[in-house]
Design a protein around this motif. Structure first.
Motif, PDB file in Angstrom:
ATOM      1  N   LEU A 198       0.759  -1.252  -0.142  1.00  0.00           N
ATOM      2  CA  LEU A 198       0.147  -0.096  -0.049  1.00  0.00           C
ATOM      3  C   LEU A 198       0.736   1.182   0.057  1.00  0.00           C
ATOM      4  O   LEU A 198       1.737   1.278   0.839  1.00  0.00           O
ATOM      5  N   LYS A 199       0.655   2.088  -0.948  1.00  0.00           N
ATOM      6  CA  LYS A 199       1.219   3.389  -0.948  1.00  0.00           C
ATOM      7  C   LYS A 199       0.607   4.424  -0.294  1.00  0.00           C
ATOM      8  O   LYS A 199      -0.599   4.728  -0.219  1.00  0.00           O
ATOM      9  N   MET A 200       1.339   5.119   0.934  1.00  0.00           N
ATOM     10  CA  MET A 200       0.937   6.041   1.706  1.00  0.00           C
ATOM     11  C   MET A 200       1.512   7.326   1.823  1.00  0.00           C
ATOM     12  O   MET A 200       2.740   7.372   1.720  1.00  0.00           O
ATOM     13  N   GLN A 201       0.777   8.537   1.453  1.00  0.00           N
ATOM     14  CA  GLN A 201       1.435   9.896   1.301  1.00  0.00           C
ATOM     15  C   GLN A 201       2.175  10.206   2.479  1.00  0.00           C
ATOM     16  O   GLN A 201       1.713  10.028   3.584  1.00  0.00           O
ATOM     17  N   ARG A 202       3.357  10.699   2.320  1.00  0.00           N
ATOM     18  CA  ARG A 202       4.125  11.173   3.333  1.00  0.00           C
ATOM     19  C   ARG A 202       3.653  12.414   4.182  1.00  0.00           C
ATOM     20  O   ARG A 202       3.919  12.809   5.047  1.00  0.00           O
ATOM     21  N   LEU A 203       2.700  13.160   3.557  1.00  0.00           N
ATOM     22  CA  LEU A 203       2.108  13.997   4.246  1.00  0.00           C
ATOM     23  C   LEU A 203       0.461  13.790   4.471  1.00  0.00           C
ATOM     24  O   LEU A 203      -0.212  13.957   3.323  1.00  0.00           O
ATOM     25  N   THR A 204       0.100  13.051   5.577  1.00  0.00           N
ATOM     26  CA  THR A 204      -1.097  12.493   5.748  1.00  0.00           C
ATOM     27  C   THR A 204      -2.237  13.318   6.450  1.00  0.00           C
ATOM     28  O   THR A 204      -1.696  13.974   7.796  1.00  0.00           O
ATOM     29  N   PHE A 205      -3.154  13.532   6.143  1.00  0.00           N
ATOM     30  CA  PHE A 205      -4.526  14.376   6.823  1.00  0.00           C
ATOM     31  C   PHE A 205      -4.613  13.805   7.933  1.00  0.00           C
ATOM     32  O   PHE A 205      -5.375  12.639   7.936  1.00  0.00           O
ATOM     33  N   GLY A 206      -4.596  14.390   9.306  1.00  0.00           N
ATOM     34  CA  GLY A 206      -5.021  13.741  10.390  1.00  0.00           C
ATOM     35  C   GLY A 206      -6.356  14.742  10.752  1.00  0.00           C
ATOM     36  O   GLY A 206      -6.521  15.748  10.885  1.00  0.00           O
ATOM     37  N   ALA A 207      -7.597  13.949  10.857  1.00  0.00           N
ATOM     38  CA  ALA A 207      -8.862  14.434  11.209  1.00  0.00           C
ATOM     39  C   ALA A 207      -8.783  14.508  12.766  1.00  0.00           C
ATOM     40  O   ALA A 207     -10.072  14.612  13.493  1.00  0.00           O
ATOM     41  N   GLY A 208      -7.581  14.767  13.811  1.00  0.00           N
ATOM     42  CA  GLY A 208      -7.743  14.853  14.952  1.00  0.00           C
ATOM     43  C   GLY A 208      -8.400  16.363  15.569  1.00  0.00           C
ATOM     44  O   GLY A 208      -8.397  16.311  16.758  1.00  0.00           O
ATOM     45  N   SER A 209      -8.603  17.079  14.671  1.00  0.00           N
ATOM     46  CA  SER A 209      -9.182  18.303  15.063  1.00  0.00           C
ATOM     47  C   SER A 209     -10.687  18.469  14.822  1.00  0.00           C
ATOM     48  O   SER A 209     -11.429  19.373  15.297  1.00  0.00           O
ATOM     49  N   PHE A 210     -11.506  17.231  14.517  1.00  0.00           N
ATOM     50  CA  PHE A 210     -12.745  17.122  14.039  1.00  0.00           C
ATOM     51  C   PHE A 210     -13.423  16.803  15.321  1.00  0.00           C
ATOM     52  O   PHE A 210     -13.472  15.686  15.859  1.00  0.00           O
ATOM     53  N   LYS A 211     -14.204  17.765  16.122  1.00  0.00           N
ATOM     54  CA  LYS A 211     -14.764  17.311  17.314  1.00  0.00           C
ATOM     55  C   LYS A 211     -16.134  18.233  17.664  1.00  0.00           C
ATOM     56  O   LYS A 211     -16.622  17.608  18.595  1.00  0.00           O
ATOM     57  N   ASP A 212     -16.463  18.958  16.615  1.00  0.00           N
ATOM     58  CA  ASP A 212     -17.913  19.369  16.665  1.00  0.00           C
ATOM     59  C   ASP A 212     -18.566  19.142  15.486  1.00  0.00           C
ATOM     60  O   ASP A 212     -18.305  19.797  14.391  1.00  0.00           O
ATOM     61  N   TYR A 213     -19.592  18.327  15.410  1.00  0.00           N
ATOM     62  CA  TYR A 213     -20.237  17.940  14.328  1.00  0.00           C
ATOM     63  C   TYR A 213     -20.993  19.188  13.693  1.00  0.00           C
ATOM     64  O   TYR A 213     -21.415  19.205  12.260  1.00  0.00           O
ATOM     65  N   SER A 214     -21.662  20.119  14.262  1.00  0.00           N
ATOM     66  CA  SER A 214     -22.232  21.164  13.864  1.00  0.00           C
ATOM     67  C   SER A 214     -21.418  22.118  12.828  1.00  0.00           C
ATOM     68  O   SER A 214     -21.545  23.001  12.229  1.00  0.00           O
ATOM     69  N   LYS A 215     -19.976  21.767  12.830  1.00  0.00           N
ATOM     70  CA  LYS A 215     -19.086  22.591  12.023  1.00  0.00           C
ATOM     71  C   LYS A 215     -18.534  21.602  11.122  1.00  0.00           C
ATOM     72  O   LYS A 215     -17.568  21.844  10.333  1.00  0.00           O
ATOM     73  N   LYS A 216     -19.201  20.426  10.542  1.00  0.00           N
ATOM     74  CA  LYS A 216     -19.036  19.683   9.423  1.00  0.00           C
ATOM     75  C   LYS A 216     -18.742  20.415   8.318  1.00  0.00           C
ATOM     76  O   LYS A 216     -17.516  19.901   7.449  1.00  0.00           O
ATOM     77  N   GLU A 217     -19.522  21.318   7.827  1.00  0.00           N
ATOM     78  CA  GLU A 217     -19.358  21.985   6.571  1.00  0.00           C
ATOM     79  C   GLU A 217     -17.593  22.497   6.609  1.00  0.00           C
ATOM     80  O   GLU A 217     -16.916  22.588   5.617  1.00  0.00           O
ATOM     81  N   ASP A 218     -17.313  23.099   7.585  1.00  0.00           N
ATOM     82  CA  ASP A 218     -16.021  23.644   7.608  1.00  0.00           C
ATOM     83  C   ASP A 218     -14.998  22.451   7.582  1.00  0.00           C
ATOM     84  O   ASP A 218     -13.721  22.813   7.066  1.00  0.00           O
TER      85      ASP A 218
END
Length: 323
Positions: free
Chosen positions: A13-33
C-alpha cells in the motif's frame, strides 16, 4: 506527493508522506468547515491519505465519534472511489478515568471495529491500529484479534500506536511463528521538538527517543508520526505568539526553543513556512516516516502543504537537530 510503501506478505500500500489527520474534528455542527479542509487537501494538493480514530474527543461532550463520522460522510458525499484513498483509524483506547485500564481485550476491540466501520461507512479499513498497549495481554494475543479482523476482510494492514519497538518485535516474532499477518505500521509521537511521556502527562504514550529511533532505523519500519508539528511550536515562536496550553506544557523546553533560529534559516532558504519545515523534518527524515498533521483552517493547511515544494537533506536534518 511523495509516498512510502506499507507492506505485508499479501499486499503493498502506498501512503502519502503528508497525511491529513482528522484529529481536530470534534464538533459535528462544524461539519461543513471540516469538509472545506478535506476538499482542499484532496482537490488542491492531491491528498489521498487520511488518519482518524474512534476515540478522538471522547473526553468532550458531543465529541465521541465525530472525527470518523465526518470523514466517512465526506467520502460518501464526494463520491470518492474506495480504492483511491487510504484510511487509517485506531481502536482500543483505554478507559478515560484511568488510561492504565486497557480496552484491548477481544470484546472491546470488536466493539470499536464495528463502530468504526459504521461511522466511516466503509466496507474495510486500510490500516487499523491499536491505540495503546498493555502489558496485561501478550502481544501475540492482540495480534490474533487483529488477524481475525484481517481474515474477515475488515482491514488490510495491521498496525499499532504507542507501542515500543520491542513490543512490535514481540508481536511480529509471534506472527512469523504462527504464520499470521504481522504489524506493518506504527504511530509514535515524533517531531523536531522533542517531548517525553512525562511532559505529555501520559505514560501510556510512546515518544521518539534515541532507543526507538535506533530500532526504527535498523528495522526500516514505517512510522506515522503524530504531533508532527508539536502543536505549532515553531510557527508560534517565530511569529511572536505567546505559548500556552499543550504547546507550552509539552514542547517549550530550552532545547526545543533553541531550534527556532535554525527552523527560520531553513524556511528562508527553502522559501517555505516554519510549519512546512516541521513536517519536512519528519517526512524527509532518514527513517521511513509519514507526517500526520491536523489543520484547523484552510490557511493552516496551505501553509503546511507548502512542504510539497521541496525536501530536506540529511545534512539539513542534522542541522535542525543541532548536530
Amino acid at each position: 506527493m511523495k509516498s512510502i510503501a506499507i507492506k505485508n506478505p499479501e499486499h503493498t500500500l502506498k501512503m502519502q508522506r503528508l497525511t491529513f489527520g482528522a484529529g481536530s474534528f470534534k464538533d459535528y455542527s462544524k461539519k461543513e468547515d471540516y469538509f472545506k479542509l478535506l476538499d482542499c487537501y484532496y482537490n488542491e494538493f492531491g491528498g489521498r491519505s487520511f488518519d482518524t480514530a474512534r476515540a478522538y474527543f471522547i473526553w468532550e461532550k458531543g465529541g465521541e465519534g465525530v472525527s470518523e463520522r465526518v470523514l466517512g460522510e465526506w467520502i460518501k458525499s464526494r463520491g470518492i472511489k474506495r480504492d483511491e484513498i487510504v484510511v487509517t483509524t485506531k481502536g482500543g483506547f483505554p478507559y478515560l478515568e484511568d488510561y492504565h485500564r486497557h480496552r484491548l481485550d477481544k470484546k472491546s476491540l470488536y466493539t470499536d471495529m464495528e463502530e468504526s466501520l459504521d461511522a466511516l461507512s466503509l466496507d474495510y479499513i486500510d490500516c487499523y491500529l491499536l491505540h495503546r498497549d498493555t502489558k496485561e495481554i501478550p502481544a501475540g494475543e492482540m495480534l490474533e484479534t487483529l488477524n481475525e479482523f484481517y481474515d474477515k476482510g475488515y482491514i488490510r494492514f495491521l498496525g499499532v500506536s504507542n507501542w515500543t519497538g520491542k513490543r512490535i518485535d514481540e508481536a511480529n516474532k509471534y506472527a512469523k511463528k504462527k504464520n499470521l499477518m504481522p504489524i506493518s505500521i506504527s504511530q509514535i509521537s515524533f517531531s523536531l521538538a522533542k517531548t517525553t511521556p512525562l511532559l505529555m502527562k501520559d505514560d501510556t504514550i510512546v515518544c521518539m527517543d534515541d532507543n526507538e529511533y535506533k530500532w526504527y532505523s535498523e528495522n526500516e519500519f514505517p512510522i506515522m508520526a503524530f504531533s508532527s508539528q508539536a502543536k505549532g511550536l515553531y510557527p508560534k515562536l517565530l511569529s511572536g505568539k505567546t505559548l500556552s496550553g499543550k504547546c507550552l506544557e509539552r514542547y517549550a523546553t530550552e532545547e526545543n526553543i533553541k531550534k527556532a533560529e535554525r527552523v527560520a534559516k531553513i524556511a528562508e532558504e527553502k522559501g517555505i513556512s516554519p510549519a512546512a519545515v516541521s513536517v519536512l523534518y519528519v517526512s524527509s527524515n532518514p527513517i521511513n516516516s509519514i507526517a500526520v498533521f491536523s489543520p484547523s483552517s484552510v490557511e493552516q493547511l496551505r501553509d503546511t502543504m507548502s512542504a510539497m515544494k521541496c525536501e530536506l537533506t540529511e545534512k539539513e536534518i542534522k542541522y535542525l537537530d543541532g548536530e
